[in-house]
Design a protein around this motif. Structure first.
Motif, PDB file in Angstrom:
ATOM      1  N   VAL A   1      -4.753  -9.006  24.493  1.00  0.00           N
ATOM      2  CA  VAL A   1      -5.714  -9.899  25.100  1.00  0.00           C
ATOM      3  C   VAL A   1      -5.288 -11.213  24.894  1.00  0.00           C
ATOM      4  CG1 VAL A   1      -8.207 -10.676  24.958  1.00  0.00           C
ATOM      5  CG2 VAL A   1      -7.737  -8.183  24.699  1.00  0.00           C
ATOM      6  N   ARG A   2      -4.714 -11.742  23.619  1.00  0.00           N
ATOM      7  CA  ARG A   2      -4.348 -13.094  23.505  1.00  0.00           C
ATOM      8  C   ARG A   2      -3.261 -13.173  24.602  1.00  0.00           C
ATOM      9  NH1 ARG A   2      -6.190 -15.911  19.204  1.00  0.00           N
ATOM     10  NH2 ARG A   2      -7.320 -14.713  17.265  1.00  0.00           N
ATOM     11  N   ALA A   3      -2.552 -12.291  24.643  1.00  0.00           N
ATOM     12  CA  ALA A   3      -1.263 -12.559  25.565  1.00  0.00           C
ATOM     13  C   ALA A   3      -1.562 -12.744  27.218  1.00  0.00           C
ATOM     14  CB  ALA A   3      -0.149 -11.637  25.260  1.00  0.00           C
ATOM     15  N   LYS A   4      -2.672 -11.914  27.629  1.00  0.00           N
ATOM     16  CA  LYS A   4      -2.786 -11.444  28.901  1.00  0.00           C
ATOM     17  C   LYS A   4      -4.068 -11.767  29.544  1.00  0.00           C
ATOM     18  CE  LYS A   4       0.307  -7.471  28.658  1.00  0.00           C
ATOM     19  NZ  LYS A   4       0.636  -5.883  28.987  1.00  0.00           N
ATOM     20  N   VAL A   5      -5.032 -12.065  28.720  1.00  0.00           N
ATOM     21  CA  VAL A   5      -6.344 -12.443  29.372  1.00  0.00           C
ATOM     22  C   VAL A   5      -6.675 -13.785  29.442  1.00  0.00           C
ATOM     23  CG1 VAL A   5      -8.962 -11.942  29.291  1.00  0.00           C
ATOM     24  CG2 VAL A   5      -7.215 -10.216  28.753  1.00  0.00           C
ATOM     25  N   PRO A   6      -6.734 -14.731  30.381  1.00  0.00           N
ATOM     26  CA  PRO A   6      -7.001 -16.170  30.097  1.00  0.00           C
ATOM     27  C   PRO A   6      -8.556 -16.640  29.819  1.00  0.00           C
ATOM     28  CG  PRO A   6      -6.894 -15.608  32.574  1.00  0.00           C
ATOM     29  CD  PRO A   6      -6.590 -14.030  31.552  1.00  0.00           C
ATOM     30  N   ASN A   7      -8.597 -17.551  29.473  1.00  0.00           N
ATOM     31  CA  ASN A   7     -10.141 -18.288  29.383  1.00  0.00           C
ATOM     32  C   ASN A   7     -11.048 -17.386  28.540  1.00  0.00           C
ATOM     33  OD1 ASN A   7      -9.147 -20.412  31.191  1.00  0.00           O
ATOM     34  ND2 ASN A   7      -9.520 -18.849  33.050  1.00  0.00           N
ATOM     35  N   VAL A   8     -10.381 -16.977  27.400  1.00  0.00           N
ATOM     36  CA  VAL A   8     -11.305 -16.352  26.566  1.00  0.00           C
ATOM     37  C   VAL A   8     -12.106 -17.207  25.696  1.00  0.00           C
ATOM     38  CG1 VAL A   8     -11.394 -14.271  24.667  1.00  0.00           C
ATOM     39  CG2 VAL A   8     -10.057 -13.945  26.690  1.00  0.00           C
ATOM     40  N   ARG A   9     -13.398 -17.005  25.443  1.00  0.00           N
ATOM     41  CA  ARG A   9     -14.317 -17.980  24.534  1.00  0.00           C
ATOM     42  C   ARG A   9     -14.059 -17.054  23.122  1.00  0.00           C
ATOM     43  NH1 ARG A   9     -17.789 -21.900  24.353  1.00  0.00           N
ATOM     44  NH2 ARG A   9     -18.044 -21.917  26.632  1.00  0.00           N
ATOM     45  N   ARG A  10     -14.582 -15.754  23.157  1.00  0.00           N
ATOM     46  CA  ARG A  10     -14.661 -15.114  22.086  1.00  0.00           C
ATOM     47  C   ARG A  10     -14.456 -13.532  22.420  1.00  0.00           C
ATOM     48  NH1 ARG A  10     -21.016 -15.425  20.636  1.00  0.00           N
ATOM     49  NH2 ARG A  10     -21.931 -15.278  22.607  1.00  0.00           N
ATOM     50  N   LEU A  11     -14.208 -12.658  21.236  1.00  0.00           N
ATOM     51  CA  LEU A  11     -14.098 -11.338  21.443  1.00  0.00           C
ATOM     52  C   LEU A  11     -15.060 -10.683  20.347  1.00  0.00           C
ATOM     53  CD1 LEU A  11     -10.963  -9.405  21.856  1.00  0.00           C
ATOM     54  CD2 LEU A  11     -12.473  -8.965  20.077  1.00  0.00           C
ATOM     55  N   VAL A  12     -15.967  -9.853  21.072  1.00  0.00           N
ATOM     56  CA  VAL A  12     -16.731  -9.234  19.867  1.00  0.00           C
ATOM     57  C   VAL A  12     -16.717  -7.629  19.809  1.00  0.00           C
ATOM     58  CG1 VAL A  12     -19.351  -8.454  19.817  1.00  0.00           C
ATOM     59  CG2 VAL A  12     -18.717 -10.801  20.902  1.00  0.00           C
ATOM     60  N   LEU A  13     -16.456  -7.227  18.719  1.00  0.00           N
ATOM     61  CA  LEU A  13     -15.672  -6.018  18.337  1.00  0.00           C
ATOM     62  C   LEU A  13     -17.130  -5.230  17.672  1.00  0.00           C
ATOM     63  CD1 LEU A  13     -12.212  -6.494  17.094  1.00  0.00           C
ATOM     64  CD2 LEU A  13     -12.690  -5.084  19.167  1.00  0.00           C
ATOM     65  N   LEU A  14     -17.387  -4.052  18.434  1.00  0.00           N
ATOM     66  CA  LEU A  14     -18.665  -3.305  17.967  1.00  0.00           C
ATOM     67  C   LEU A  14     -18.137  -2.123  17.330  1.00  0.00           C
ATOM     68  CD1 LEU A  14     -21.850  -2.767  17.711  1.00  0.00           C
ATOM     69  CD2 LEU A  14     -21.394  -1.567  19.853  1.00  0.00           C
ATOM     70  N   LYS A  15     -18.077  -1.926  15.862  1.00  0.00           N
ATOM     71  CA  LYS A  15     -17.678  -0.805  15.317  1.00  0.00           C
ATOM     72  C   LYS A  15     -18.646   0.305  15.186  1.00  0.00           C
ATOM     73  CE  LYS A  15     -15.478   1.207  11.202  1.00  0.00           C
ATOM     74  NZ  LYS A  15     -14.880   0.707   9.685  1.00  0.00           N
TER      75      LYS A  15
ATOM     76  N   VAL B   1     -16.846 -10.742  15.130  1.00  0.00           N
ATOM     77  CA  VAL B   1     -16.514 -11.673  16.309  1.00  0.00           C
ATOM     78  C   VAL B   1     -15.276 -12.325  15.974  1.00  0.00           C
ATOM     79  CG1 VAL B   1     -17.425 -13.812  17.260  1.00  0.00           C
ATOM     80  CG2 VAL B   1     -18.973 -12.035  16.477  1.00  0.00           C
ATOM     81  N   VAL B   2     -14.381 -12.611  16.984  1.00  0.00           N
ATOM     82  CA  VAL B   2     -13.238 -13.269  16.933  1.00  0.00           C
ATOM     83  C   VAL B   2     -13.277 -14.247  18.057  1.00  0.00           C
ATOM     84  CG1 VAL B   2     -10.581 -13.269  17.082  1.00  0.00           C
ATOM     85  CG2 VAL B   2     -11.809 -11.446  16.227  1.00  0.00           C
ATOM     86  N   ARG B   3     -12.981 -15.567  17.625  1.00  0.00           N
ATOM     87  CA  ARG B   3     -13.316 -16.811  18.474  1.00  0.00           C
ATOM     88  C   ARG B   3     -11.871 -17.387  18.782  1.00  0.00           C
ATOM     89  NH1 ARG B   3     -17.424 -16.674  15.052  1.00  0.00           N
ATOM     90  NH2 ARG B   3     -19.495 -17.019  16.069  1.00  0.00           N
ATOM     91  N   TRP B   4     -11.753 -17.660  20.121  1.00  0.00           N
ATOM     92  CA  TRP B   4     -10.396 -18.287  20.606  1.00  0.00           C
ATOM     93  C   TRP B   4     -10.854 -20.049  20.594  1.00  0.00           C
ATOM     94  CZ3 TRP B   4     -10.019 -13.408  20.658  1.00  0.00           C
ATOM     95  CH2 TRP B   4      -9.062 -12.793  21.227  1.00  0.00           C
ATOM     96  N   PRO B   5      -9.987 -20.705  20.158  1.00  0.00           N
ATOM     97  CA  PRO B   5      -8.642 -20.131  19.891  1.00  0.00           C
ATOM     98  C   PRO B   5      -8.379 -20.451  18.229  1.00  0.00           C
ATOM     99  CG  PRO B   5      -8.355 -22.446  20.575  1.00  0.00           C
ATOM    100  CD  PRO B   5      -9.805 -21.976  20.528  1.00  0.00           C
ATOM    101  N   GLU B   6      -9.697 -20.875  17.804  1.00  0.00           N
ATOM    102  CA  GLU B   6      -9.525 -21.159  16.301  1.00  0.00           C
ATOM    103  C   GLU B   6      -9.267 -20.231  15.150  1.00  0.00           C
ATOM    104  OE1 GLU B   6     -14.015 -21.309  17.454  1.00  0.00           O
ATOM    105  OE2 GLU B   6     -12.013 -21.805  18.272  1.00  0.00           O
ATOM    106  N   ASP B   7      -9.931 -18.866  15.571  1.00  0.00           N
ATOM    107  CA  ASP B   7      -9.761 -17.708  14.540  1.00  0.00           C
ATOM    108  C   ASP B   7      -8.167 -17.184  14.600  1.00  0.00           C
ATOM    109  OD1 ASP B   7     -12.267 -18.125  13.674  1.00  0.00           O
ATOM    110  OD2 ASP B   7     -13.049 -16.495  14.692  1.00  0.00           O
TER     111      ASP B   7
END
Length: 231
Positions: free
Chosen positions: A172-186, A198-204
């Motif tokens: 995702v980091r390499a291929k998807v532009p303009n990501v604010r955050r990524l929410v993973l639901l386990k 929650v993984v936030r772009w780009p600081e995390d």
């Protein structure tokens, strides 16, 4: 201690009798309920004894972020009840979920109740007002990273095999532009709970990711919104 925040689904249409047993039990266990402004729906909930005088009901047509923040600080559980379907999907409530994700993730446990699938749970727990989304498949078997998608802020949704979470996030980091955050639901099936990361772009960095478990799958919602998340 983390307090529970219940995200409660309700039947679509005039079928309140189909409200799940777990949803009814959960509503009877809390005092504070945020709900869409629908007088007829509230009246029917009271007629059936699902809501009573013990409940304090707050309409989501009014600003409620400060009130929800107060409940979190006071460690008082609350529920967000959709009047038709699931919270945040064509229904209000996303601002309160975003508040939990962005500012109180260590203080609350988001618990979906009465949802019909992992996809429903992911949508109501992602903190976005999800009117439209793109479902882009199962990772790593059958998926696409739509670099050709217009830059319109529409969320992207994937199912991700647990053993491939780190590889998925890297791609995702390499291929998807303009990501604010990524929410993973386990999906924690045995405990009937869902763990949110929650993984936030780009600081995390990737150090915040959960280990790659072989015994669980994830729903991933990629937030590409331009607006600031809820406060």
């Amino acid at each position: 201690m983390r307090i529970p925040v219940f995200l409660i689904a309700s039947p679509i249409g005039d079928y309140l009798q189909d409200l799940s047993v777990s949803a009814i039990h959960t509503l009877k266990s809390v005092t504070h309920v945020f709900v869409e402004a629908n007088d007829k729906y509230l009246e029917r909930l009271r007629e059936r004894g699902i809501l009573s005088d013990q409940h304090r009901v707050y309409l989501l047509s009014d600003p409620q972020v400060d009130r929800a923040r107060g409940f979190i600080r006071a460690q008082e559980p609350f529920a967000i009840l959709a009047s038709s379907g699931i919270p945040c999907f064509l229904d209000p409530g996303s601002e309160l979920v975003a508040l939990c994700l962005d500012h109180h993730l260590d203080d609350v446990e988001l618990i979906p109740v009465g949802v019909s699938s992992a996809l429903d749970a992911g949508l109501c727990m992602c903190g976005l007002d999800v009117d439209i989304f793109h479902f882009n498949g199962h990772y790593p078997e059958h998926h696409i990273f739509e670099s050709s998608l217009p830059d319109n802020g529409i969320p992207l949704v994937y199912f991700v095999r647990g053993a491939t979470v780190s590889a998925f996030v890297a791609e995702v980091r390499a291929k998807v532009p303009n990501v604010r955050r990524l929410v993973l639901l386990k999906d924690l099936r045995k405990k009937r709970r869902s763990l949110v990361t929650v993984v936030r772009w780009p600081e995390d960095d990737d150090g915040q990711l959960p280990p790659d478990p072989a015994d669980a799958d994830f729903v991933c919602v990629i937030d590409r919104s331009r607006d600031e998340p809820g406060r």
